[in-house]
Design an enzyme around this catalytic site. Sequence first.
Site, PDB file in Angstrom:
ATOM      1  N   GLU A 140      -6.819  -8.113  -0.128  1.00  0.00           N
ATOM      2  CA  GLU A 140      -7.395  -7.923   1.205  1.00  0.00           C
ATOM      3  C   GLU A 140      -8.875  -7.614   1.090  1.00  0.00           C
ATOM      4  OE1 GLU A 140      -5.463  -5.164   3.810  1.00  0.00           O
ATOM      5  OE2 GLU A 140      -3.446  -5.975   3.445  1.00  0.00           O
ATOM      6  N   GLU A 148       0.824  -1.209   0.000  1.00  0.00           N
ATOM      7  CA  GLU A 148       0.000   0.000   0.000  1.00  0.00           C
ATOM      8  C   GLU A 148       0.864   1.268   0.000  1.00  0.00           C
ATOM      9  OE1 GLU A 148      -2.760  -0.401   3.251  1.00  0.00           O
ATOM     10  OE2 GLU A 148      -4.026  -1.794   2.130  1.00  0.00           O
TER      11      GLU A 148
END
Length: 278
Positions: free
Chosen positions: A196, A127
Amino acid sequence: MWPALIAKSKDGGIDVIETYVFWNGHEPEKRQFNFGGRFDLVRFLKTVQEAGLYVHLRIGPYACAEWNYGGLPVWLHAIPGIAVRTDNEPFKYEMQTFTTKIVDMMKEAKLFAWQGGPIILTQIENEYQQVEQYYGEKGISYVNWAVHLALSLNTYTPWVMCKQTDAPGPIINTCNDFYCDYFQPNSPGKPKMWTENWAGWFQTFGGRTPHRPAEDVAFAVARFFQRGGTFQNYYMYHGGTNFGRTSGGPFITTSYDYDAPIDEYGMQEFPTPNFVLH
């Protein structure tokens, strides 16, 4: 505890176990490595393989995960001139050293898919795009460097970057979110992957206990695959506990239950998303 948790995951329909590699857990002091006990990464992955499951190894080595310092070891700060997660030579040297060690360990234990092992997918960084803009040109060059590092390690498995729309070349950019049916990779030649799927959320002191209905998770999964998805991971399927001082972030509790299908104590919650889907 690992065999029981893995068996419960398999019973729930899971065929891939996704796991971080916490740098600060495995190298708490510079060049003092820890791969024993609950940090025995090779044994854990072999246990997954013995259960007949595959592995997505999220090497990072930055993890986030509401873990102290995102999984980076604090001794990095003692290195003169260092700046973490950017185009900085001292940091890149340490990141390359650790990442290479992990890959070499996996090769030595014959854990990559081409060796007959369970690892079918690997991850570099995590991320990063959320902070990339603050580093300017050095952020962009760091991403390119990380990609070059990953590819140079010859794992012969696909590499992913989570939530990184500018992931270059063969690196697959993936989605992390509650819903990812809307997501499209940055190239038509890359698969649509959901690394995710947030089954819940982390717990904060004084905050409400997070809950996401299993029916909502199941619908999101079905819609993702109906719209071309190829891979999705429940985050978390089992969150467990962040013991000691490992829990990171402001006011985040040691519980990482995450409203997961297998709760903090290893008990299976019903209905699970897969139970609803079936």
